[in-house]
Design a protein around this motif. Structure first.
Motif: not given
Length: 234
Positions: A60, A229-230, A64, A227, A48-50, A52, A57
């Motif tokens: 997921s 988004s994932n 997530g 966000t 996971d990219d926390n 962005p 983020n």
């Protein structure tokens, strides 16, 4: 207006003794469950990219969703901490005692998710309460009502997105407490509105919101935007 005291990047109570009391009385009850969740959550967060460019983020999968709940609990804990740090006028002793109980619950929820997520937890978030007049009982209680109704609808909407049964059970236990908060706040604003048609539908069911709907609202109270988004959508 007094400020929320910061410890590193996190929010703590102005009184260390109160914080210690919360930790002992509230958080230890969650300790065993949190420890059991850490291994599974860490495995879900490897890629996971926390951070962005458009915000933090949440990640997921189940991890997530738990970060999503953690973000909301951070917001609520910070709000009630500020309410108690700078009490509004016109609140009875009994009313303020129950607001303190709500604060303690929200701090316990926040610390539970933080410890359960371990290294996969998002960073501490900075709230933006510039729209709230903490010296006004009406402003504080209406904001509390909005937060509690939002929290209940968020857990209701996220339940179907959780895969692991253990996480769903824990979410169910927390949302039931949030619903108690919402009912109390609603009734001290206007007696008998604890379960009116703005939150309960014609089938007698609490209403729900998707993570996207919830975060649109929550981000208006956060300087540190998040966000989802994932996050899973079905």
């Amino acid at each position: 207006m007094s400020k929320i005291i910061e410890s590193g990047k996190g929010f703590v109570l102005p009184d260390d003794k109160v914080q210690q009391s919360v930790s002992r009385r509230k958080f230890l009850g969650y300790g065993a469950a949190a420890s059991a969740l850490v291994i599974g959550i860490a495995a879900c967060n490897k890629d996971d990219d926390n951070m962005p460019s458009n915000g933090i983020n949440l990640g997921s999968g189940d991890a997530g969703i738990l970060n999503y709940a953690y973000a909301l609990e951070q917001l609520e804990a910070a709000f009630y901490t500020q309410v108690i740090a700078s009490p509004y006028s016109g609140g009875s002793v009994a009313e303020m005692a129950l607001i303190k109980d709500i604060r303690d619950h929200e701090i316990a929820h926040r610390e539970f998710f933080k410890n359960a997520l371990g290294s996969g937890a998002i960073q501490a978030l900075e709230p933006d309460f510039s729209s709230v007049n903490f010296s006004s009982r009406e402003s504080v209680l209406n904001t509390a009502k909005a937060f509690e109704d939002l929290g209940v609808s968020a857990y209701n909407g996220a339940g179907k997105l959780i895969v692991k049964a253990d996480y769903l059970v824990l979410a169910g236990k927390i949302v039931s407490v949030e619903a108690r908060h919402a009912a109390y706040i609603r009734d001290i604003i206007s007696n008998g509105t604890f379960a009116d048609n703005t939150v309960v539908d014609t089938n007698g069911l609490d209403k729900s919101r998707t993570p996207a709907e919830v975060l649109t609202i929550a981000n208006t109270f956060l300087k540190t935007k998040v966000t989802g988004s994932n996050l899973p959508t079905s």
